[in-house]
Design an enzyme around this catalytic site. Sequence first.
Site, PDB file in Angstrom:
ATOM      1  N   SER A  83      49.411 -22.521  31.967  1.00  0.00           N
ATOM      2  CA  SER A  83      48.027 -22.149  32.242  1.00  0.00           C
ATOM      3  C   SER A  83      47.123 -22.999  31.386  1.00  0.00           C
ATOM      4  O   SER A  83      47.576 -23.654  30.456  1.00  0.00           O
ATOM      5  CB  SER A  83      47.779 -20.664  31.919  1.00  0.00           C
ATOM      6  OG  SER A  83      47.665 -20.484  30.523  1.00  0.00           O
ATOM      7  N   SER A  84      45.826 -22.998  31.705  1.00  0.00           N
ATOM      8  CA  SER A  84      44.914 -23.840  30.938  1.00  0.00           C
ATOM      9  C   SER A  84      44.178 -23.020  29.890  1.00  0.00           C
ATOM     10  O   SER A  84      43.004 -23.189  29.661  1.00  0.00           O
ATOM     11  CB  SER A  84      43.901 -24.508  31.876  1.00  0.00           C
ATOM     12  OG  SER A  84      43.095 -23.548  32.513  1.00  0.00           O
ATOM     13  N   CYS A  85      44.910 -22.134  29.217  1.00  0.00           N
ATOM     14  CA  CYS A  85      44.257 -21.278  28.237  1.00  0.00           C
ATOM     15  C   CYS A  85      43.860 -22.049  26.993  1.00  0.00           C
ATOM     16  O   CYS A  85      43.030 -21.586  26.214  1.00  0.00           O
ATOM     17  CB  CYS A  85      45.162 -20.111  27.856  1.00  0.00           C
ATOM     18  SG  CYS A  85      46.677 -20.604  27.015  1.00  0.00           S
ATOM     19  N   GLY A  86      44.516 -23.205  26.747  1.00  0.00           N
ATOM     20  CA  GLY A  86      44.176 -23.994  25.573  1.00  0.00           C
ATOM     21  C   GLY A  86      44.988 -23.640  24.352  1.00  0.00           C
ATOM     22  O   GLY A  86      44.799 -24.220  23.295  1.00  0.00           O
TER      23      GLY A  86
END
Length: 260
Positions: free
Chosen positions: A108-111
Amino acid sequence: MTVPTTSYPFRRIAASGDISHVERELAEEVPIALEFNGIGYAVLMATPHDIEDLVAGFLLAERLQFAGDTVINVSLHRAEAGLVARATLPADRAGALLDRIRHRASDSSCGLCGIENLEQAMRPLPPVAAKCEAGNDAVFNALAELSRFQLLNARTGAVHAAALVDARGSIRIVREDVGRHNAFDKLIGAMRRTGAAWDGGFALLSSRCSFELVEKAALADCPMLVTISAPTRLAVERAAKAGLELRVLARPDALLASEY
Protein backbone atom coordinates in the site's frame (compact mmCIF):
# COMPACT_ATOMS: atom_id res chain seq x y z
CA MET A 1 -12.94 11.14 -18.28
CA THR A 2 -15.09 8.03 -17.87
CA VAL A 3 -13.37 5.37 -15.78
CA PRO A 4 -14.18 1.80 -16.84
CA THR A 5 -16.10 -0.37 -14.41
CA THR A 6 -17.27 -3.97 -14.50
CA SER A 7 -20.92 -4.94 -14.23
CA TYR A 8 -21.52 -8.01 -12.08
CA PRO A 9 -24.72 -9.93 -11.25
CA PHE A 10 -25.96 -10.23 -7.67
CA ARG A 11 -28.99 -11.51 -5.86
CA ARG A 12 -30.69 -8.80 -3.78
CA ILE A 13 -32.15 -10.31 -0.62
CA ALA A 14 -34.60 -8.10 1.27
CA ALA A 15 -35.31 -8.34 4.97
CA SER A 16 -38.79 -9.56 4.01
CA GLY A 17 -37.22 -12.53 2.24
CA ASP A 18 -37.95 -11.28 -1.27
CA ILE A 19 -35.19 -12.05 -3.76
CA SER A 20 -34.47 -10.20 -6.99
CA HIS A 21 -31.62 -10.16 -9.49
CA VAL A 22 -29.60 -6.96 -9.99
CA GLU A 23 -26.53 -5.79 -11.88
CA ARG A 24 -23.97 -3.78 -9.92
CA GLU A 25 -21.09 -1.70 -11.29
CA LEU A 26 -17.84 -2.57 -9.53
CA ALA A 27 -14.75 -0.38 -9.25
CA GLU A 28 -11.56 -1.79 -10.73
CA GLU A 29 -8.68 -2.63 -8.39
CA VAL A 30 -5.44 -3.93 -9.89
CA PRO A 31 -1.81 -4.34 -8.84
CA ILE A 32 0.40 -1.52 -10.07
CA ALA A 33 4.12 -2.20 -9.91
CA LEU A 34 6.35 0.84 -9.45
CA GLU A 35 9.85 0.66 -10.89
CA PHE A 36 12.30 3.48 -10.18
CA ASN A 37 15.68 3.59 -11.90
CA GLY A 38 15.10 0.07 -13.20
CA ILE A 39 14.50 -1.39 -9.72
CA GLY A 40 11.20 -2.77 -8.45
CA TYR A 41 10.17 -0.50 -5.57
CA ALA A 42 6.57 -1.32 -4.60
CA VAL A 43 3.31 -2.85 -5.71
CA LEU A 44 0.19 -0.83 -4.96
CA MET A 45 -3.39 -2.04 -5.19
CA ALA A 46 -5.17 0.86 -6.87
CA THR A 47 -7.84 1.99 -9.29
CA PRO A 48 -6.07 1.97 -12.69
CA HIS A 49 -6.48 5.57 -13.80
CA ASP A 50 -4.54 8.80 -13.15
CA ILE A 51 -1.46 6.64 -12.54
CA GLU A 52 0.97 9.41 -13.49
CA ASP A 53 -0.62 11.54 -10.75
CA LEU A 54 -0.38 8.63 -8.32
CA VAL A 55 3.35 8.23 -8.92
CA ALA A 56 4.04 11.96 -8.62
CA GLY A 57 2.26 12.10 -5.27
CA PHE A 58 3.70 8.80 -4.06
CA LEU A 59 7.28 10.00 -4.62
CA LEU A 60 6.59 13.02 -2.44
CA ALA A 61 5.05 10.87 0.31
CA GLU A 62 8.06 8.53 0.20
CA ARG A 63 10.44 11.53 0.48
CA LEU A 64 12.13 10.46 -2.72
CA GLN A 65 11.20 13.85 -4.14
CA PHE A 66 10.39 17.16 -2.51
CA ALA A 67 7.73 19.75 -3.21
CA GLY A 68 9.98 21.97 -5.32
CA ASP A 69 11.47 19.18 -7.42
CA THR A 70 10.75 18.81 -11.10
CA VAL A 71 8.04 16.22 -11.73
CA ILE A 72 9.57 13.22 -13.47
CA ASN A 73 8.08 11.46 -16.47
CA VAL A 74 6.27 8.17 -15.96
CA SER A 75 5.86 5.47 -18.59
CA LEU A 76 3.03 2.94 -18.23
CA HIS A 77 3.18 -0.63 -19.45
CA ARG A 78 0.46 -3.26 -19.39
CA ALA A 79 1.35 -6.61 -17.87
CA GLU A 80 -0.68 -9.79 -17.64
CA ALA A 81 -1.55 -9.20 -14.00
CA GLY A 82 -1.83 -5.40 -13.97
CA LEU A 83 0.24 -2.32 -14.79
CA VAL A 84 3.89 -1.34 -14.49
CA ALA A 85 4.79 2.33 -13.94
CA ARG A 86 8.42 3.19 -14.63
CA ALA A 87 10.27 6.38 -13.76
CA THR A 88 13.87 7.54 -13.42
CA LEU A 89 14.94 9.61 -10.45
CA PRO A 90 17.85 12.03 -10.83
CA ALA A 91 21.30 11.02 -9.62
CA ASP A 92 21.08 13.10 -6.43
CA ARG A 93 18.15 10.95 -5.23
CA ALA A 94 19.67 7.58 -6.15
CA GLY A 95 21.22 7.09 -2.70
CA ALA A 96 17.93 7.69 -0.92
CA LEU A 97 16.19 5.36 -3.35
CA LEU A 98 18.63 2.51 -2.77
CA ASP A 99 18.57 2.98 1.00
CA ARG A 100 14.76 2.83 1.01
CA ILE A 101 14.65 -0.22 -1.25
CA ARG A 102 16.89 -2.17 1.14
CA HIS A 103 14.17 -2.11 3.78
CA ARG A 104 10.96 -1.89 1.77
CA ALA A 105 8.30 -4.49 0.99
CA SER A 106 5.02 -2.74 0.27
CA ASP A 107 1.41 -3.48 -0.55
CA SER A 108 0.00 0.00 0.00
CA SER A 109 1.10 3.59 -0.34
CA CYS A 110 0.86 4.37 3.35
CA GLY A 111 4.46 5.58 3.41
CA LEU A 112 5.49 3.34 6.33
CA CYS A 113 5.83 -0.15 4.81
CA GLY A 114 9.47 -1.19 4.94
CA ILE A 115 10.55 1.51 7.38
CA GLU A 116 13.49 0.03 9.27
CA ASN A 117 12.87 1.32 12.80
CA LEU A 118 10.63 3.44 14.98
CA GLU A 119 12.82 6.50 14.63
CA GLN A 120 12.37 6.43 10.85
CA ALA A 121 8.60 6.03 11.24
CA MET A 122 8.46 9.11 13.48
CA ARG A 123 10.78 11.28 11.39
CA PRO A 124 10.04 14.99 11.92
CA LEU A 125 7.68 16.53 9.42
CA PRO A 126 8.57 19.79 7.71
CA PRO A 127 6.64 22.73 9.14
CA VAL A 128 3.72 23.75 6.97
CA ALA A 129 4.52 27.15 5.48
CA ALA A 130 1.33 27.68 3.47
CA LYS A 131 -1.53 29.54 5.14
CA CYS A 132 -5.19 28.63 4.94
CA GLU A 133 -7.53 31.52 4.17
CA ALA A 134 -10.71 29.44 4.11
CA GLY A 135 -13.34 29.88 6.78
CA ASN A 136 -15.66 27.18 8.02
CA ASP A 137 -18.33 28.32 5.54
CA ALA A 138 -15.96 27.28 2.75
CA VAL A 139 -15.63 23.82 4.29
CA PHE A 140 -19.40 23.39 4.46
CA ASN A 141 -19.73 24.61 0.86
CA ALA A 142 -17.21 22.02 -0.32
CA LEU A 143 -18.86 19.25 1.66
CA ALA A 144 -22.18 20.03 -0.01
CA GLU A 145 -20.58 19.90 -3.46
CA LEU A 146 -18.23 16.92 -3.10
CA SER A 147 -20.68 14.21 -4.14
CA ARG A 148 -21.16 15.93 -7.54
CA PHE A 149 -17.48 15.35 -8.26
CA GLN A 150 -17.36 11.74 -7.06
CA LEU A 151 -18.31 10.30 -10.43
CA LEU A 152 -16.79 6.87 -9.93
CA ASN A 153 -18.16 6.54 -6.42
CA ALA A 154 -21.62 7.45 -7.67
CA ARG A 155 -21.46 4.42 -9.97
CA THR A 156 -19.82 1.96 -7.58
CA GLY A 157 -20.07 3.25 -3.99
CA ALA A 158 -16.61 1.81 -3.41
CA VAL A 159 -13.99 4.55 -3.78
CA HIS A 160 -12.56 7.44 -1.81
CA ALA A 161 -12.15 11.00 -3.05
CA ALA A 162 -9.52 13.66 -2.40
CA ALA A 163 -10.27 17.23 -3.46
CA LEU A 164 -8.36 20.49 -3.79
CA VAL A 165 -10.69 23.23 -2.53
CA ASP A 166 -10.04 26.95 -2.89
CA ALA A 167 -10.46 29.54 -0.14
CA ARG A 168 -14.08 30.18 -1.15
CA GLY A 169 -15.06 26.53 -0.91
CA SER A 170 -15.08 25.75 -4.65
CA ILE A 171 -13.72 22.35 -5.64
CA ARG A 172 -10.91 22.64 -8.21
CA ILE A 173 -9.47 19.14 -8.63
CA VAL A 174 -10.75 15.72 -7.52
CA ARG A 175 -9.11 12.33 -7.72
CA GLU A 176 -10.72 9.00 -6.78
CA ASP A 177 -9.34 5.59 -5.85
CA VAL A 178 -10.28 2.50 -3.89
CA GLY A 179 -7.54 3.45 -1.41
CA ARG A 180 -7.69 6.68 0.58
CA HIS A 181 -3.87 6.91 0.47
CA ASN A 182 -3.90 6.51 -3.29
CA ALA A 183 -6.63 9.10 -3.77
CA PHE A 184 -4.62 11.70 -1.83
CA ASP A 185 -1.41 10.80 -3.65
CA LYS A 186 -3.27 11.22 -6.95
CA LEU A 187 -4.54 14.65 -5.91
CA ILE A 188 -1.11 15.84 -4.77
CA GLY A 189 0.43 14.41 -7.93
CA ALA A 190 -2.16 16.12 -10.11
CA MET A 191 -1.34 19.42 -8.42
CA ARG A 192 2.38 18.89 -9.00
CA ARG A 193 1.87 17.97 -12.65
CA THR A 194 -0.45 20.89 -13.44
CA GLY A 195 1.26 23.52 -11.28
CA ALA A 196 -1.81 23.99 -9.09
CA ALA A 197 -1.20 25.47 -5.63
CA TRP A 198 -3.18 25.52 -2.41
CA ASP A 199 -3.61 29.32 -2.72
CA GLY A 200 -5.17 29.62 0.71
CA GLY A 201 -7.37 26.58 0.17
CA PHE A 202 -7.33 23.09 1.63
CA ALA A 203 -7.64 19.35 1.02
CA LEU A 204 -10.96 17.56 1.56
CA LEU A 205 -10.89 13.78 1.94
CA SER A 206 -13.80 11.33 2.11
CA SER A 207 -12.09 9.27 4.79
CA ARG A 208 -10.90 9.24 8.36
CA CYS A 209 -7.94 11.37 9.40
CA SER A 210 -5.11 8.91 9.82
CA PHE A 211 -1.44 9.40 10.62
CA GLU A 212 -0.41 8.63 7.02
CA LEU A 213 -2.74 11.24 5.52
CA VAL A 214 -1.38 13.89 7.88
CA GLU A 215 2.12 12.91 6.71
CA LYS A 216 1.16 13.34 3.06
CA ALA A 217 -0.54 16.69 3.74
CA ALA A 218 2.46 18.12 5.59
CA LEU A 219 4.95 16.93 2.97
CA ALA A 220 2.79 18.60 0.30
CA ASP A 221 2.68 21.84 2.35
CA CYS A 222 -1.11 21.62 2.61
CA PRO A 223 -2.31 24.28 5.08
CA MET A 224 -5.50 22.50 6.18
CA LEU A 225 -6.74 18.92 6.00
CA VAL A 226 -10.48 18.24 6.18
CA THR A 227 -11.83 14.71 6.60
CA ILE A 228 -15.37 13.43 6.96
CA SER A 229 -14.47 10.92 9.66
CA ALA A 230 -12.58 11.00 12.94
CA PRO A 231 -8.84 11.38 13.52
CA THR A 232 -6.49 9.21 15.50
CA ARG A 233 -4.54 10.64 18.43
CA LEU A 234 -1.26 10.27 16.57
CA ALA A 235 -2.68 12.08 13.53
CA VAL A 236 -3.69 15.06 15.69
CA GLU A 237 -0.36 15.17 17.52
CA ARG A 238 1.67 15.00 14.30
CA ALA A 239 -0.51 17.64 12.66
CA ALA A 240 -0.02 19.95 15.65
CA LYS A 241 3.77 19.62 15.49
CA ALA A 242 3.77 20.40 11.77
CA GLY A 243 1.36 23.33 12.09
CA LEU A 244 -1.25 21.61 9.91
CA GLU A 245 -4.81 22.75 10.61
CA LEU A 246 -7.40 19.98 10.93
CA ARG A 247 -11.14 19.91 10.41
CA VAL A 248 -12.49 16.45 11.17
CA LEU A 249 -15.84 14.70 11.47
CA ALA A 250 -16.88 17.27 8.88
CA ARG A 251 -20.56 16.76 8.21
CA PRO A 252 -23.23 19.02 6.66
CA ASP A 253 -24.31 20.32 10.08
CA ALA A 254 -21.09 20.45 12.13
CA LEU A 255 -17.35 19.80 12.26
CA LEU A 256 -14.52 19.64 14.77
CA ALA A 257 -11.67 22.15 14.41
CA SER A 258 -8.19 21.80 15.84
CA GLU A 259 -7.34 24.36 18.53
CA TYR A 260 -3.52 24.29 18.55
